[in-house]
Design a protein around this motif. Sequence first.
Motif, mmCIF file in Angstrom:
data_model
loop_
_atom_site.group_PDB
_atom_site.id
_atom_site.type_symbol
_atom_site.label_atom_id
_atom_site.label_comp_id
_atom_site.label_asym_id
_atom_site.label_seq_id
_atom_site.Cartn_x
_atom_site.Cartn_y
_atom_site.Cartn_z
ATOM 1 N N THR A 215 -41.767 -22.067 -3.528
ATOM 2 C CA THR A 215 -41.572 -23.246 -2.708
ATOM 3 C C THR A 215 -41.672 -24.478 -3.591
ATOM 4 N N GLY A 216 -41.087 -25.560 -3.128
ATOM 5 C CA GLY A 216 -41.274 -26.823 -3.803
ATOM 6 C C GLY A 216 -42.614 -27.420 -3.433
ATOM 7 N N THR A 218 -45.560 -29.468 -1.792
ATOM 8 C CA THR A 218 -45.611 -30.894 -1.445
ATOM 9 C C THR A 218 -45.418 -31.763 -2.678
ATOM 10 N N ASP A 438 -46.874 -33.767 5.181
ATOM 11 C CA ASP A 438 -46.142 -34.214 6.360
ATOM 12 C C ASP A 438 -46.946 -35.282 7.097
ATOM 13 N N ARG A 453 -41.499 -36.842 6.688
ATOM 14 C CA ARG A 453 -41.908 -36.118 5.498
ATOM 15 C C ARG A 453 -42.514 -37.082 4.492
ATOM 16 N N LYS A 455 -42.916 -36.459 1.383
ATOM 17 C CA LYS A 455 -42.038 -36.380 0.223
ATOM 18 C C LYS A 455 -40.582 -36.408 0.681
ATOM 19 N N ASP A 456 -39.696 -36.234 -0.209
ATOM 20 C CA ASP A 456 -38.277 -36.400 0.090
ATOM 21 C C ASP A 456 -37.534 -35.092 0.321
ATOM 22 N N THR A 457 -38.281 -34.035 0.617
ATOM 23 C CA THR A 457 -37.648 -32.741 0.854
ATOM 24 C C THR A 457 -36.612 -32.852 1.966
ATOM 25 N N ILE A 459 -34.434 -30.739 4.681
ATOM 26 C CA ILE A 459 -34.418 -29.440 5.357
ATOM 27 C C ILE A 459 -33.087 -29.314 6.075
ATOM 28 N N ASN A 464 -35.271 -25.461 2.547
ATOM 29 C CA ASN A 464 -35.796 -26.626 1.828
ATOM 30 C C ASN A 464 -34.921 -26.922 0.617
ATOM 31 N N TYR A 466 -34.577 -29.717 -2.595
ATOM 32 C CA TYR A 466 -35.339 -30.737 -3.300
ATOM 33 C C TYR A 466 -34.379 -31.652 -4.058
ATOM 34 N N LYS A 526 -27.405 -26.034 -1.027
ATOM 35 C CA LYS A 526 -27.937 -27.203 -1.736
ATOM 36 C C LYS A 526 -26.835 -28.179 -2.158
#
Length: 563
Positions: A215-216, A218, A438, A453, A455-457, A459, A464, A466, A526
């Motif tokens: 996972t990326g 947080t 979040d 969010r 962060k800038d993820t 979805i 997810n 990035y 992506k």
Amino acid sequence: MAGTERIWLKHYPPEVPAKLNYPDIPITRFLIDAAKDFPDRDAVIFLGKRLTFSQLLDQVYRFANALKSLGVKRGERVGIMLPNSPQAIIAYYATLFLGAVVVQINPLYMRKELEHQLKDSGTETIVCLDAVLPKVREVEPVTELKRIIVTGIKDYLPFPKNWLFALKSKIDGTSVKVEYNDHVHSFVRLLKKALPKPVDAVYESGDDLALLQYTGGTTGLAKGAMLTHRNLVVNCLQAEAWLYKAKRGKDKILGALPFFHVYGMTVVMNFAIRLASTIILVPKFDRDLILQLINKYRPTYFPGAPTMYVGLINHPSIDQYDLSSIEACLSGSAPLPVEVQEQFEKLTGGRLLEGYGMTETSPVTHSNLVWERVKNSTIGLPWPDTDARIVDPETGEVLRPGEVGELQVKGPQVMKGYWNRPEETKQVLKDGWLSTGDIGRMDEDGYFYIIDRKKDTIIAGGFNIYPREVEEILFEHPAIEEASVVGVPDPYRGETVKAFIVLKKGQQVTEDELNQFCRARLASYKVPRLYEFRDELPKSSVGKVLRRVLVEEEKVKLQQKAQ
């Protein structure tokens, strides 16, 4: 509020306990129990092919013995790069029976993504689809891979589907010729040669590592969340308590969520094995196929992502299918629009509920109640034995109901930490509390809301994405001077990827050319769907590109269009 008061418990129905007892067992025990109690019940239905629980356990034991004969040992990492299929389930449980560690890999990954995950995890064995073998062989020299085990969709199709599939692959050019040798092995041949004798590696405790789920997180680049046997067992038993009307040996679950994603792995595969439910496998999302499968096999549960339900309710022939067998659906991975929920419930007569989780929490921490009161636009209540709170992102002060801050969670489903990343683990795990990244709030009833969010993820369709990863690919293009990637609202995918591009002076490139460039280097989900060429990008005083400004500009454009 001290942060540990569970004001949400007052809304629990009598059937759902606030605390559960968790046996100290490996996740594999669920399969042994299902095969013992329901040996002749279908465990898997895959495009017409059926495997009972006794047959599934037999093949899992065979594959575990095959891996052992190849030299796979306790603690070694075994990559599984497969779509939803019997082989994916067999490889997963066989690896865990050996005491080895599963590394789930998305079959859509391109070279850079695959190489990073294999190198970072130290994976020495991979079980992959024949169609992705060229990608695996390409990265093999720069990884620690010692063994490649290859299978194909046709291997578990009934006749004549297996023959027709092979013929179609040859005609359309997707057929891959596999040359087997001392380190490239056939999945089917290994099974045939191996014995089905029970394999049970030394199990020390629930802290034994079961899975590296990438996972990326947080903070930035992909890293492996270390999920233990206890984490996986706990989340299954929490799900069982929450869906208290589900009965062992009675239900059927539609397996449309990919098992290489932690959501599908837990709420479909592991949960179904725990309940001895039949999994109706869907190798990839195809709304025509899903409607046919629901109509034919009558599943009772259908966990999914919002895009799946959007696709179904907008199908032009939806009225021709009987969806009335669906009793409950848990929606995750992205926000669930209220109108989608209402339309799907009207079509099925069942319940569609939003939940919340993270890779780092195995994954579910919150959900709306299944058969009781639901508040729209919330992620619901924390599950049994799960604490949650909203804190000030800067000071860490616990906030009162109604105040907006960062969501933190604590519970027995929270990961052990990030693989080989102690510093990043310390950043997100403190005193058992996981900072989710979040932004949300809790109301006076203990219902939680996700607002944005941290962060800038992005979805999109439950995946997810990035921005930094996509931007790095764009920067490789010789015509690009600057690039910034953000998520913009999309009625089907939830969000979609938009790239803002500044070209080098005198250079030119088209959207089609950029699209082809990215598709050769990134998984398809992506790849930017939208491009905008600009003379400059908004920046801070220190020269940092301000993604949030770009996002706000997009919101303004949407508002103007709506007027």
